[in-house]
Design a protein around this motif. Structure first.
Motif, PDB file in Angstrom:
ATOM      1  N   GLU A  83       0.833  -1.204   0.000  1.00 25.48           N
ATOM      2  CA  GLU A  83       0.000   0.000   0.000  1.00 25.48           C
ATOM      3  C   GLU A  83       0.871   1.258   0.000  1.00 25.48           C
ATOM      4  N   GLU A  84       1.924   1.246   0.808  1.00 23.25           N
ATOM      5  CA  GLU A  84       2.792   2.422   0.902  1.00 23.25           C
ATOM      6  C   GLU A  84       3.482   2.721  -0.425  1.00 23.25           C
ATOM      7  N   ASN A  85       4.016   1.698  -1.067  1.00 19.67           N
ATOM      8  CA  ASN A  85       4.696   1.907  -2.351  1.00 19.67           C
ATOM      9  C   ASN A  85       3.715   2.314  -3.446  1.00 19.67           C
ATOM     10  N   LEU A  86       2.539   1.713  -3.440  1.00 24.09           N
ATOM     11  CA  LEU A  86       1.545   2.061  -4.454  1.00 24.09           C
ATOM     12  C   LEU A  86       1.058   3.493  -4.263  1.00 24.09           C
ATOM     13  N   ILE A  87       0.847   3.902  -3.013  1.00 26.58           N
ATOM     14  CA  ILE A  87       0.456   5.293  -2.733  1.00 26.58           C
ATOM     15  C   ILE A  87       1.537   6.237  -3.237  1.00 26.58           C
ATOM     16  N   ALA A  88       2.788   5.935  -2.947  1.00 27.58           N
ATOM     17  CA  ALA A  88       3.885   6.805  -3.405  1.00 27.58           C
ATOM     18  C   ALA A  88       3.898   6.865  -4.933  1.00 27.58           C
ATOM     19  N   TYR A  89       3.684   5.740  -5.587  1.00 28.86           N
ATOM     20  CA  TYR A  89       3.699   5.694  -7.052  1.00 28.86           C
ATOM     21  C   TYR A  89       2.514   6.456  -7.643  1.00 28.86           C
ATOM     22  N   ILE A  90       1.351   6.275  -7.064  1.00 28.26           N
ATOM     23  CA  ILE A  90       0.162   6.986  -7.544  1.00 28.26           C
ATOM     24  C   ILE A  90       0.326   8.490  -7.334  1.00 28.26           C
ATOM     25  N   THR A  91       1.000   8.862  -6.265  1.00 32.97           N
ATOM     26  CA  THR A  91       1.212  10.274  -5.964  1.00 32.97           C
ATOM     27  C   THR A  91       2.163  10.915  -6.962  1.00 32.97           C
ATOM     28  N   ASP A  92       3.264  10.223  -7.262  1.00 33.59           N
ATOM     29  CA  ASP A  92       4.288  10.774  -8.155  1.00 33.59           C
ATOM     30  C   ASP A  92       5.085   9.628  -8.782  1.00 33.59           C
ATOM     31  N   PRO A  93       4.574   9.083  -9.888  1.00 31.78           N
ATOM     32  CA  PRO A  93       5.230   7.911 -10.489  1.00 31.78           C
ATOM     33  C   PRO A  93       6.717   8.105 -10.767  1.00 31.78           C
ATOM     34  N   LYS A  94       7.117   9.275 -11.193  1.00 29.09           N
ATOM     35  CA  LYS A  94       8.524   9.493 -11.570  1.00 29.09           C
ATOM     36  C   LYS A  94       9.453   9.496 -10.355  1.00 29.09           C
ATOM     37  N   SER A  95       8.925   9.744  -9.155  1.00 29.29           N
ATOM     38  CA  SER A  95       9.789   9.688  -7.974  1.00 29.29           C
ATOM     39  C   SER A  95      10.072   8.245  -7.565  1.00 29.29           C
ATOM     40  N   VAL A  96       9.173   7.336  -7.891  1.00 24.93           N
ATOM     41  CA  VAL A  96       9.352   5.929  -7.539  1.00 24.93           C
ATOM     42  C   VAL A  96      10.111   5.177  -8.632  1.00 24.93           C
ATOM     43  N   VAL A  97       9.788   5.487  -9.882  1.00 23.20           N
ATOM     44  CA  VAL A  97      10.459   4.848 -11.022  1.00 23.20           C
ATOM     45  C   VAL A  97      10.940   5.954 -11.963  1.00 23.20           C
ATOM     46  N   PRO A  98      12.077   6.583 -11.608  1.00 21.95           N
ATOM     47  CA  PRO A  98      12.610   7.635 -12.480  1.00 21.95           C
ATOM     48  C   PRO A  98      12.873   7.089 -13.882  1.00 21.95           C
ATOM     49  N   GLY A  99      12.410   7.820 -14.875  1.00 23.73           N
ATOM     50  CA  GLY A  99      12.610   7.397 -16.250  1.00 23.73           C
ATOM     51  C   GLY A  99      11.594   6.376 -16.732  1.00 23.73           C
ATOM     52  N   GLY A 100      10.633   6.020 -15.876  1.00 23.41           N
ATOM     53  CA  GLY A 100       9.607   5.054 -16.261  1.00 23.41           C
ATOM     54  C   GLY A 100       8.698   5.625 -17.334  1.00 23.41           C
ATOM     55  N   SER A 101       7.906   4.757 -17.932  1.00 22.01           N
ATOM     56  CA  SER A 101       7.093   5.189 -19.066  1.00 22.01           C
ATOM     57  C   SER A 101       5.680   5.625 -18.699  1.00 22.01           C
ATOM     58  N   MET A 102       5.288   5.522 -17.431  1.00 22.34           N
ATOM     59  CA  MET A 102       3.939   5.950 -17.067  1.00 22.34           C
ATOM     60  C   MET A 102       3.840   7.465 -17.219  1.00 22.34           C
ATOM     61  N   SER A 103       2.908   7.892 -18.057  1.00 28.83           N
ATOM     62  CA  SER A 103       2.799   9.318 -18.364  1.00 28.83           C
ATOM     63  C   SER A 103       1.926  10.071 -17.365  1.00 28.83           C
ATOM     64  N   TYR A 104       1.236   9.365 -16.493  1.00 29.97           N
ATOM     65  CA  TYR A 104       0.373   9.993 -15.501  1.00 29.97           C
ATOM     66  C   TYR A 104       1.216  10.841 -14.549  1.00 29.97           C
ATOM     67  N   VAL A 105       0.795  12.063 -14.283  1.00 28.88           N
ATOM     68  CA  VAL A 105       1.596  12.972 -13.454  1.00 28.88           C
ATOM     69  C   VAL A 105       1.412  12.732 -11.967  1.00 28.88           C
ATOM     70  N   GLY A 106       0.355  12.063 -11.577  1.00 26.68           N
ATOM     71  CA  GLY A 106       0.157  11.745 -10.170  1.00 26.68           C
ATOM     72  C   GLY A 106      -1.155  12.278  -9.639  1.00 26.68           C
ATOM     73  N   LEU A 107      -1.619  11.637  -8.585  1.00 25.34           N
ATOM     74  CA  LEU A 107      -2.864  11.998  -7.918  1.00 25.34           C
ATOM     75  C   LEU A 107      -2.495  12.666  -6.607  1.00 25.34           C
ATOM     76  N   ARG A 108      -2.715  13.950  -6.511  1.00 26.31           N
ATOM     77  CA  ARG A 108      -2.263  14.724  -5.353  1.00 26.31           C
ATOM     78  C   ARG A 108      -3.197  14.655  -4.144  1.00 26.31           C
ATOM     79  N   ASN A 109      -4.459  14.311  -4.338  1.00 21.82           N
ATOM     80  CA  ASN A 109      -5.445  14.327  -3.266  1.00 21.82           C
ATOM     81  C   ASN A 109      -5.355  13.054  -2.418  1.00 21.82           C
ATOM     82  N   PRO A 110      -4.979  13.168  -1.129  1.00 22.30           N
ATOM     83  CA  PRO A 110      -4.815  11.976  -0.287  1.00 22.30           C
ATOM     84  C   PRO A 110      -6.112  11.186  -0.099  1.00 22.30           C
ATOM     85  N   GLU A 111      -7.240  11.861  -0.029  1.00 16.44           N
ATOM     86  CA  GLU A 111      -8.511  11.159   0.134  1.00 16.44           C
ATOM     87  C   GLU A 111      -8.824  10.332  -1.117  1.00 16.44           C
ATOM     88  N   GLN A 112      -8.576  10.891  -2.288  1.00 17.93           N
ATOM     89  CA  GLN A 112      -8.796  10.140  -3.525  1.00 17.93           C
ATOM     90  C   GLN A 112      -7.860   8.938  -3.614  1.00 17.93           C
TER      91      GLN A 112
END
Length: 128
Positions: A83-112
């Motif tokens: 859960e912790e790693n997935l939350i971090a990835y959903i929040t900011d994919p490039k911080s977890v996998v720098p250079g990764g191909s996921m184009s999503y910029v991240g979900l900033r809202n903690p409740e969402q």
């Protein structure tokens, strides 16, 4: 190291147990993900891998999906979708996998994010 420090800070400020989790609201959040991902058990991969059972799964483990080299490297180093790693990835994919191909910029809202995790858990449990 930067990721670990960010994750520790985030967990200290917003523990998952302290947030109300609404799977129905999470399903609406998941609609943003549907452009690239499916969640049905045995579902197809799209631009992104099928997310059925993603929680606690090793990263880069969906058969038949071509992961980016950075994601394969992170997977080889032991990244798992806790859960912790997935939350971090959903929040900011490039911080977890720098250079990764996921184009999503991240979900900033903690409740969402909390609601999305509730939906991912529920959608997986419903099919098992």
């Amino acid at each position: 190291m930067r990721f670990s420090m960010m994750l520790a800070g985030w967990l200290a400020l917003t523990p998952l147990g302290a947030m109300a989790q609404d799977a129905e609201a999470g399903q609406r959040v998941f609609n943003q993900c549907r452009a690239c991902h499916t969640i049905n058990q045995g579902g197809r991969n799209g631009v992104g891998p099928n997310l059925h059972g993603v929680l606690d799964r090793a990263a880069g483990a969906v058969e038949g999906f071509r992961y980016s080299a950075p994601m394969r490297e992170r997977a080889a180093s032991g990244l798992a979708w806790t859960e912790e790693n997935l939350i971090a990835y959903i929040t900011d994919p490039k911080s977890v996998v720098p250079g990764g191909s996921m184009s999503y910029v991240g979900l900033r809202n903690p409740e969402q994010r909390a609601n999305l995790l509730a939906y991912l858990r529920q959608a997986t449990a419903a099919a098992n």
